[in-house]
Design a protein around this motif. Structure first.
Motif, PDB file in Angstrom:
ATOM      1  N   MET A 199      17.775  93.095  44.983  1.00 40.18           N
ATOM      2  CA  MET A 199      16.382  92.760  45.252  1.00 40.18           C
ATOM      3  C   MET A 199      16.283  91.345  45.791  1.00 40.18           C
ATOM      4  SD  MET A 199      13.886  94.448  42.476  1.00 40.18           S
ATOM      5  CE  MET A 199      13.026  95.759  43.299  1.00 40.18           C
ATOM      6  N   ASN A 200      15.276  91.152  46.609  1.00 37.22           N
ATOM      7  CA  ASN A 200      15.068  89.833  47.193  1.00 37.22           C
ATOM      8  C   ASN A 200      13.730  89.272  46.697  1.00 37.22           C
ATOM      9  OD1 ASN A 200      15.651  87.621  48.674  1.00 37.22           O
ATOM     10  ND2 ASN A 200      15.132  88.522  50.649  1.00 37.22           N
ATOM     11  N   PRO A 201      13.793  88.457  45.634  1.00 35.82           N
ATOM     12  CA  PRO A 201      12.549  88.008  45.009  1.00 35.82           C
ATOM     13  C   PRO A 201      11.987  86.710  45.592  1.00 35.82           C
ATOM     14  CG  PRO A 201      14.414  87.507  43.588  1.00 35.82           C
ATOM     15  CD  PRO A 201      14.979  88.043  44.875  1.00 35.82           C
ATOM     16  N   VAL A 202      10.719  86.495  45.328  1.00 36.43           N
ATOM     17  CA  VAL A 202      10.065  85.234  45.650  1.00 36.43           C
ATOM     18  C   VAL A 202       8.987  85.005  44.589  1.00 36.43           C
ATOM     19  CG1 VAL A 202       8.296  86.243  47.183  1.00 36.43           C
ATOM     20  CG2 VAL A 202       9.014  83.861  47.506  1.00 36.43           C
ATOM     21  N   VAL A 203       8.704  83.746  44.328  1.00 38.01           N
ATOM     22  CA  VAL A 203       7.667  83.410  43.351  1.00 38.01           C
ATOM     23  C   VAL A 203       6.520  82.716  44.080  1.00 38.01           C
ATOM     24  CG1 VAL A 203       7.116  82.052  41.284  1.00 38.01           C
ATOM     25  CG2 VAL A 203       9.374  83.104  41.510  1.00 38.01           C
ATOM     26  N   ILE A 204       5.324  83.236  43.882  1.00 33.90           N
ATOM     27  CA  ILE A 204       4.144  82.619  44.481  1.00 33.90           C
ATOM     28  C   ILE A 204       3.181  82.283  43.351  1.00 33.90           C
ATOM     29  CG2 ILE A 204       2.183  82.997  46.041  1.00 33.90           C
ATOM     30  CD1 ILE A 204       3.971  84.616  47.755  1.00 33.90           C
ATOM     31  N   TYR A 205       2.760  81.034  43.281  1.00 31.05           N
ATOM     32  CA  TYR A 205       1.973  80.651  42.110  1.00 31.05           C
ATOM     33  C   TYR A 205       0.877  79.664  42.449  1.00 31.05           C
ATOM     34  CZ  TYR A 205       4.533  76.219  42.045  1.00 31.05           C
ATOM     35  OH  TYR A 205       5.054  74.996  42.368  1.00 31.05           O
ATOM     36  N   SER A 206      -0.062  79.601  41.526  1.00 35.08           N
ATOM     37  CA  SER A 206      -1.148  78.637  41.633  1.00 35.08           C
ATOM     38  C   SER A 206      -1.278  77.923  40.294  1.00 35.08           C
ATOM     39  CB  SER A 206      -2.417  79.392  42.026  1.00 35.08           C
ATOM     40  OG  SER A 206      -3.482  79.027  41.234  1.00 35.08           O
ATOM     41  N   THR A 207      -1.470  76.639  40.349  1.00 34.24           N
ATOM     42  CA  THR A 207      -1.533  75.842  39.126  1.00 34.24           C
ATOM     43  C   THR A 207      -2.546  74.736  39.309  1.00 34.24           C
ATOM     44  OG1 THR A 207      -0.136  74.690  37.494  1.00 34.24           O
ATOM     45  CG2 THR A 207       0.272  74.186  39.806  1.00 34.24           C
ATOM     46  N   LYS A 208      -3.167  74.334  38.198  1.00 33.11           N
ATOM     47  CA  LYS A 208      -4.090  73.215  38.295  1.00 33.11           C
ATOM     48  C   LYS A 208      -3.533  72.044  37.503  1.00 33.11           C
ATOM     49  CE  LYS A 208      -8.978  72.238  37.978  1.00 33.11           C
ATOM     50  NZ  LYS A 208      -9.915  72.068  36.910  1.00 33.11           N
ATOM     51  N   GLY A 209      -3.120  72.340  36.289  1.00 38.17           N
ATOM     52  CA  GLY A 209      -2.626  71.277  35.412  1.00 38.17           C
ATOM     53  C   GLY A 209      -1.117  71.238  35.257  1.00 38.17           C
ATOM     54  N   GLY A 210      -0.399  72.185  35.889  1.00 45.04           N
ATOM     55  CA  GLY A 210       1.070  72.150  35.835  1.00 45.04           C
ATOM     56  C   GLY A 210       1.712  73.165  34.898  1.00 45.04           C
ATOM     57  N   ASN A 211       0.932  73.823  34.039  1.00 41.69           N
ATOM     58  CA  ASN A 211       1.525  74.791  33.103  1.00 41.69           C
ATOM     59  C   ASN A 211       2.172  75.965  33.837  1.00 41.69           C
ATOM     60  OD1 ASN A 211       0.533  73.334  30.874  1.00 41.69           O
ATOM     61  ND2 ASN A 211      -1.406  74.448  30.909  1.00 41.69           N
ATOM     62  N   THR A 212       1.430  76.543  34.737  1.00 38.09           N
ATOM     63  CA  THR A 212       1.933  77.717  35.457  1.00 38.09           C
ATOM     64  C   THR A 212       3.106  77.315  36.355  1.00 38.09           C
ATOM     65  OG1 THR A 212      -0.365  78.460  35.469  1.00 38.09           O
ATOM     66  CG2 THR A 212       1.196  79.735  36.780  1.00 38.09           C
ATOM     67  N   GLU A 213       3.047  76.102  36.841  1.00 39.36           N
ATOM     68  CA  GLU A 213       4.151  75.624  37.686  1.00 39.36           C
ATOM     69  C   GLU A 213       5.454  75.562  36.896  1.00 39.36           C
ATOM     70  OE1 GLU A 213       3.938  71.583  39.540  1.00 39.36           O
ATOM     71  OE2 GLU A 213       4.467  72.803  41.279  1.00 39.36           O
ATOM     72  N   LYS A 214       5.371  75.132  35.646  1.00 41.07           N
ATOM     73  CA  LYS A 214       6.581  75.069  34.814  1.00 41.07           C
ATOM     74  C   LYS A 214       7.238  76.441  34.732  1.00 41.07           C
ATOM     75  CE  LYS A 214       5.613  71.297  31.690  1.00 41.07           C
ATOM     76  NZ  LYS A 214       4.965  70.958  30.439  1.00 41.07           N
ATOM     77  N   VAL A 215       6.417  77.438  34.463  1.00 44.90           N
ATOM     78  CA  VAL A 215       6.951  78.802  34.329  1.00 44.90           C
ATOM     79  C   VAL A 215       7.475  79.290  35.675  1.00 44.90           C
ATOM     80  CG1 VAL A 215       6.371  81.179  33.688  1.00 44.90           C
ATOM     81  CG2 VAL A 215       5.343  79.269  32.436  1.00 44.90           C
ATOM     82  N   SER A 225       4.745  84.538  54.521  1.00 42.66           N
ATOM     83  CA  SER A 225       5.052  85.922  54.864  1.00 42.66           C
ATOM     84  C   SER A 225       5.850  86.567  53.746  1.00 42.66           C
ATOM     85  CB  SER A 225       5.845  85.968  56.163  1.00 42.66           C
ATOM     86  OG  SER A 225       6.313  87.281  56.349  1.00 42.66           O
ATOM     87  N   LEU A 226       5.432  87.758  53.360  1.00 41.43           N
ATOM     88  CA  LEU A 226       6.153  88.468  52.298  1.00 41.43           C
ATOM     89  C   LEU A 226       7.109  89.501  52.875  1.00 41.43           C
ATOM     90  CD1 LEU A 226       3.256  89.018  49.721  1.00 41.43           C
ATOM     91  CD2 LEU A 226       4.889  87.140  49.886  1.00 41.43           C
ATOM     92  N   LYS A 227       7.198  89.501  54.157  1.00 43.27           N
ATOM     93  CA  LYS A 227       7.974  90.506  54.894  1.00 43.27           C
ATOM     94  C   LYS A 227       9.413  90.621  54.396  1.00 43.27           C
ATOM     95  CE  LYS A 227       8.512  89.348  59.222  1.00 43.27           C
ATOM     96  NZ  LYS A 227       9.932  89.058  59.452  1.00 43.27           N
ATOM     97  N   ASP A 228      10.020  89.481  54.100  1.00 43.62           N
ATOM     98  CA  ASP A 228      11.435  89.483  53.745  1.00 43.62           C
ATOM     99  C   ASP A 228      11.691  89.724  52.260  1.00 43.62           C
ATOM    100  OD1 ASP A 228      11.979  88.897  56.363  1.00 43.62           O
ATOM    101  OD2 ASP A 228      11.936  86.730  56.022  1.00 43.62           O
ATOM    102  N   PHE A 229      10.629  89.926  51.502  1.00 44.15           N
ATOM    103  CA  PHE A 229      10.799  90.029  50.050  1.00 44.15           C
ATOM    104  C   PHE A 229      10.364  91.394  49.532  1.00 44.15           C
ATOM    105  CE2 PHE A 229       9.795  85.616  51.172  1.00 44.15           C
ATOM    106  CZ  PHE A 229      11.002  85.027  50.813  1.00 44.15           C
ATOM    107  N   ASP A 230      11.131  91.907  48.567  1.00 40.92           N
ATOM    108  CA  ASP A 230      10.742  93.199  48.002  1.00 40.92           C
ATOM    109  C   ASP A 230      10.345  93.086  46.534  1.00 40.92           C
ATOM    110  OD1 ASP A 230      13.197  92.739  46.961  1.00 40.92           O
ATOM    111  OD2 ASP A 230      14.150  94.532  47.769  1.00 40.92           O
TER     112      ASP A 230
END
Ligand SMILES: Cc1cc2nc3c(=O)[nH]c(=O)nc-3n(C[C@H](O)[C@H](O)[C@H](O)COP(=O)(O)O)c2cc1C
Length: 148
Positions: free
Chosen positions: A1-17, A42-47
């Motif tokens: 599998m070819n993973p990628v992580v896409i995230y949004s954070t305001k105070g940094g908690n979600t970024e840590k994870v 682009s999510l094209k390259d990720f499954d």
């Protein structure tokens, strides 16, 4: 599998994870924010797409909502997996999951039922110290299983 992580954070908690998961899977982590040009992602390259958001009033963050709404995917060959940080407010975790699931379904995308959640420190003393070391270990373990 070819993973990628896409995230949004305001105070940094979600970024840590998010960074922990990306390190575990040796993949890229992309932070989205109000100013970023979603169309350049682009999510094209990720499954396998990990979506990380903090919970805001029982919903994904405004940035993540916007990102999910503008997603333009031609195929349904991708697996999405959700992780959240929250303060433990009522059923806002489930509501957030359901919202993400609904938005992805509208684009013919699949969201794994097994999502990861942990507390994130909030205003004042609430959930202080989170995400803690154990939260991060658990996040890595979850991500490893999802990617298997
Ligand atoms: C405006 C606002 C609304 C929030 N709404 C909720 C909520 O509905 N449920 C909850 O459990 N936590 C809620 N939280 C707490 C955050 O989701 C939590 O602190 C999260 O870890 C923040 O992540 P971040 O540091 O990545 O921005 C809210 C926080 C803010 C600032």
């Amino acid at each position: 599998m070819n993973p990628v992580v896409i995230y949004s954070t305001k105070g940094g908690n979600t970024e840590k994870v998010a960074l922990e998961i990306a390190q575990e899977l040796n993949c890229k982590a992309i932070k989205i924010s109000g100013e970023s040009e979603f169309s350049t992602i682009s999510l094209k390259d990720f499954d396998l797409v990990f979506i990380g958001t903090w919970v805001r009033g029982g919903e994904p963050s405004p940035d993540m909502l916007r990102f999910l709404k503008q997603l333009n995917l031609e195929d349904g060959n991708r697996q999405f997996a959700l992780f959240i940080t929250w303060a433990g407010g009522g059923k806002s975790d489930v509501l957030t999951f359901n919202r993400v699931k609904q938005l992805l379904k509208a684009k013919n995308q699949r969201l794994l039922d097994d999502y990861y959640k942990c507390f994130g420190k909030s205003l004042g003393l609430a959930r202080r110290g989170h995400p803690n070391a154990q939260d991060l270990v658990d996040a890595r373990k979850w991500a490893r299983l999802v990617a298997k």
